[in-house]
Motif scaffolding. Structure first.
Motif: not given
Ligand code: NDP
Length: 276
Positions: A271-276
């Protein structure tokens, strides 16, 4: 026979709960079906009645129905009573058992997944809404050195601090303040305000982040939020969002319903969204 569960909300398309519980069922070998249930704003009780009539065994509850679920329940657990809101229900023998696992999910993510022990630490929590209210007792049970609640509407922070003082079993000092009155640096800074949903920055002084601090935004799926950016610019390297809390509260509900606690590591990773 397959047992039926659902998450109820309005809107509900965004919910990750079916994905999480289906993954939990697969790894634990439980025969369940978990769906999303949309209900009209005035139609919570009718929708839950219908789900129960069709054999539904339990539900998660998301916005805006956590207070409706509180009113609908026949048996409220202490966690739900303290939070003043319900996020999980179990239907058994004509009764509606109700819990609120958000706070325990947050603390489990902090202590277990992020290895951030709270004992003796200065903890700052931003916001004085439902998420903060539910988190207070689980946070205090870890015996931080001090817990400060800060909110735009100061009276709400003061009220929650008094409530926490009244209900806690330990003697942790709890304060409710406005943003201008926060003093000193904190080891753990939790953004439990909804500022990140609208990409806003709470009026927080960057001096609140102590060296080695953990900055944690309860909002999830929004990448590097303005709050996390502020922390990063202040030199904080330990940053987290609320995806672990989401998975952990789900695991608590799953264990309550099914008697087996799933491992959350894979779900959190997915579920993790990579840091942008
Ligand atoms: P509420 O609506 O109950 O409370 C919102 C709080 O945020 C209020 O204290 C409000 O202050 C404050 N706030 C709103 N906008 C700003 C802003 N721009 N700057 C500073 N403060 C602001 O929300 P909840 O407590 O239910 O939820 C809070 C957040 O936690 C949400 O983003 C939600 O997604 C997240 N959450 C995450 C969970 C998870 O599993 N990861 C579970 C539950 C919640 P005021 O009182 O002054 O209006």
């Amino acid at each position: 026979m397959t047992d039926r569960y659902a998450v109820i909300g309005n809107p509900i398309e965004q919910s990750k709960s079916p994905l999480i519980h289906t993954a939990f069922a697969q790894v634990t070998g439980q025969d369940i079906e978990y769906t999303k249930l949309w209900a009209p704003l005035e139609g919570f009780a009718a929708a839950v009645d219908a789900f129960r009539a069709m054999g539904g065994r339990g539900m998660n509850v998301t916005a805006p129905f956590k207070l409706d679920a509180f009113a609908y329940a026949t048996d409220l657990a202490p966690s739900a009573q303290m939070a003043g809101a319900v996020n999980a229900m179990k239907f058994e023998d004509g009764k509606v058992y109700a819990e609120n696992f958000d706070g325990v999910g947050l603390v489990r993510d902090l202590v277990h997944n992020l290895a951030c022990a709270l004992q003796g630490r200065r903890v700052l929590i931003l916001g004085a809404g439902g998420a903060t209210r539910g988190a207070l007792l689980p946070l205090l049970a870890e015996q931080p050195g001090e817990l400060v609640i800060v909110n735009r509407t100061v009276a709400k922070a003061v009220e929650l601090a008094a409530l926490a003082q009244q209900h806690q079993t330990s003697r942790v000092p709890v304060k409710g303040l406005g943003y201008d009155d926060v003093q000193g640096a904190f080891d753990v800074v939790l953004n439990a305000s909804s500022s990140s949903l609208t990409a806003e920055l709470p009026p927080l002084n960057a001096g609140v982040f102590a060296p080695g601090c953990l900055a944690y935004d309860l909002t999830y799926g929004k990448g590097l939020t303005p709050f996390l950016q502020l922390a990063q610019q202040a030199g904080v390297t330990r940053l987290a969002d609320g995806v672990g809390m989401l998975a952990e509260q789900a695991a608590e509900a799953f264990a309550w319903w099914r008697g087996v606690r799933p491992n959350t590591a894979e779900v959190i990773q997915n579920l993790k969204v990579p840091w942008v």
